[in-house]
Design a protein around this motif. Sequence first.
Motif, mmCIF file in Angstrom:
data_model
loop_
_atom_site.group_PDB
_atom_site.id
_atom_site.type_symbol
_atom_site.label_atom_id
_atom_site.label_comp_id
_atom_site.label_asym_id
_atom_site.label_seq_id
_atom_site.Cartn_x
_atom_site.Cartn_y
_atom_site.Cartn_z
ATOM 1 N N TYR A 178 -20.886 -18.474 -15.129
ATOM 2 C CA TYR A 178 -21.847 -18.027 -14.121
ATOM 3 C C TYR A 178 -22.742 -19.181 -13.672
ATOM 4 C CZ TYR A 178 -20.663 -13.163 -15.283
ATOM 5 O OH TYR A 178 -20.011 -11.975 -15.483
ATOM 6 N N ASP A 182 -22.901 -20.712 -9.797
ATOM 7 C CA ASP A 182 -24.165 -20.652 -9.053
ATOM 8 C C ASP A 182 -24.652 -22.048 -8.684
ATOM 9 O OD1 ASP A 182 -24.196 -17.921 -9.184
ATOM 10 O OD2 ASP A 182 -25.831 -17.762 -10.624
ATOM 11 N N ILE A 209 -26.040 -14.170 -5.929
ATOM 12 C CA ILE A 209 -26.786 -15.137 -6.753
ATOM 13 C C ILE A 209 -28.121 -14.582 -7.221
ATOM 14 C CG2 ILE A 209 -27.937 -17.375 -6.735
ATOM 15 C CD1 ILE A 209 -25.698 -18.416 -4.941
ATOM 16 N N TYR A 233 -32.346 -22.473 -8.358
ATOM 17 C CA TYR A 233 -32.536 -21.026 -8.234
ATOM 18 C C TYR A 233 -33.946 -20.700 -7.743
ATOM 19 C CZ TYR A 233 -32.475 -16.056 -9.273
ATOM 20 O OH TYR A 233 -32.532 -14.679 -9.166
#
Length: 452
Positions: A178, A182, A209, A233
């Motif tokens: 993951y 991402d 996301i 992020y």
Amino acid sequence: MRFIFTLAALFLAQVSFAQLSEIRGQMKNSTQKDISLFRVEDGKPVLIANTELGPDGAFGFLFSPLNEGFYAVGHNKIEQGALFPLYLKKGDKTEIAIDKRRMQFVGKQSPENTVLSSWNTLTQELKVKAIYFMEMPLSTYEDFFPELTRVSALTNDFRKSIKTKNENFNRLMTAVTYFDMDYYAMHFIRTPRKVHPTKDLYPAYYSSIIVDNKFKNDDVLSSMFGEALLNSYADYASGRTTNIDERLKLFSTDRQKGVYTLFKMIPKTQSYPQYEGLIKNFGQYFASESLKKRTDELGAKLYITTAGGKAVDFTFPDQHGKNVSLTDFKGKVVVLDIWATWCNPCKKEIPYLKKLEEEFHGKDVVFVSISTDELKDKDKWLNMVADMKLGGVQLYAGGFANKVTEFYKINTIPRFIVIDKNGILVNPNSPRPSEPKLKAILEAELAKPVAK
């Protein structure tokens, strides 16, 4: 192919060869002359060792891992070259081949690296297109987006195939699938390209996301790109919000918040007062051993290199045995002289120091000389103080290793330090008494009021 092994962070007398991990490799078609080994700490690579490549590009590392987990090999200047992940336990052996931006595992591998090899094969072209944006030909969204869609369609089946007997690895490797996806997706759209897509051209993957409680635990910090992923992020999920307190709400643990805060704030922390503000506002996030070490090192560095930090207090005896502390001189400008009787450059400054003491006699300036002589030379120090009629305040620190030398990271003497009337550093590495600049600094400080 001849391997020349570098022993990394290893005490042979304490570590049996059964505990050593071995990495063999060859770097092809490269202008590099060396290669480095890294461990992962707080989501970023930390250098363990470096070795030269053989004439045919061969290299080897032999070391005892501090812990089981992800390691990496690549160029010491990380931004200039690729990093290639490995998973290692004590006693593991692995062989790899690197060709510019691509790597493959060679021969029989541990169960963990067998899985990692399959993941590397599945995602390698995606990684190259996403991260190495200076590659020629330059990757654009027209070739990256189809590759992202292709790989993302295969990831669920890959995750189901992670079934080694090592449950710790299974959990981390599943998480890494993951994290990597991402990171590649977000890194691509954050880096300069010849042409950038509008959001309506983004493939479906991008809508997956942002989720609540994205990083449920600190496994993300076991990943090679963990720190960079947190930053990507925060940028991606927060939209136009630049407020760091709001961004910290995106993370689930204090350690994640600490890593992100240091990533964003260290470049902006250039003085000790700024460091104090960092600790005051975000100190609760720096409780882990590694983060505490990083913040302590930052504070020590700023104490040494900048004015404005608080001077460290100390208590040492004078020649009569009376204890004297820095705080005894609040309201006065203090000049610390770190010296020793064996130090000829120190003794050359004594006449200039005496002259300066005479010029500032009766003013709010105190000259404090701290001897770093070892215990065996204490009498020599006492005799020199008496014979040369040394003035000011004469103190004995009990040896070169003491609170003052350790705090200011003093390796050579003489060292002069100027402290203002409020106990704040004016110059932690000031001019010597033989230099006119020191007198000018003291006159300027005397003109300033004492803070109330």
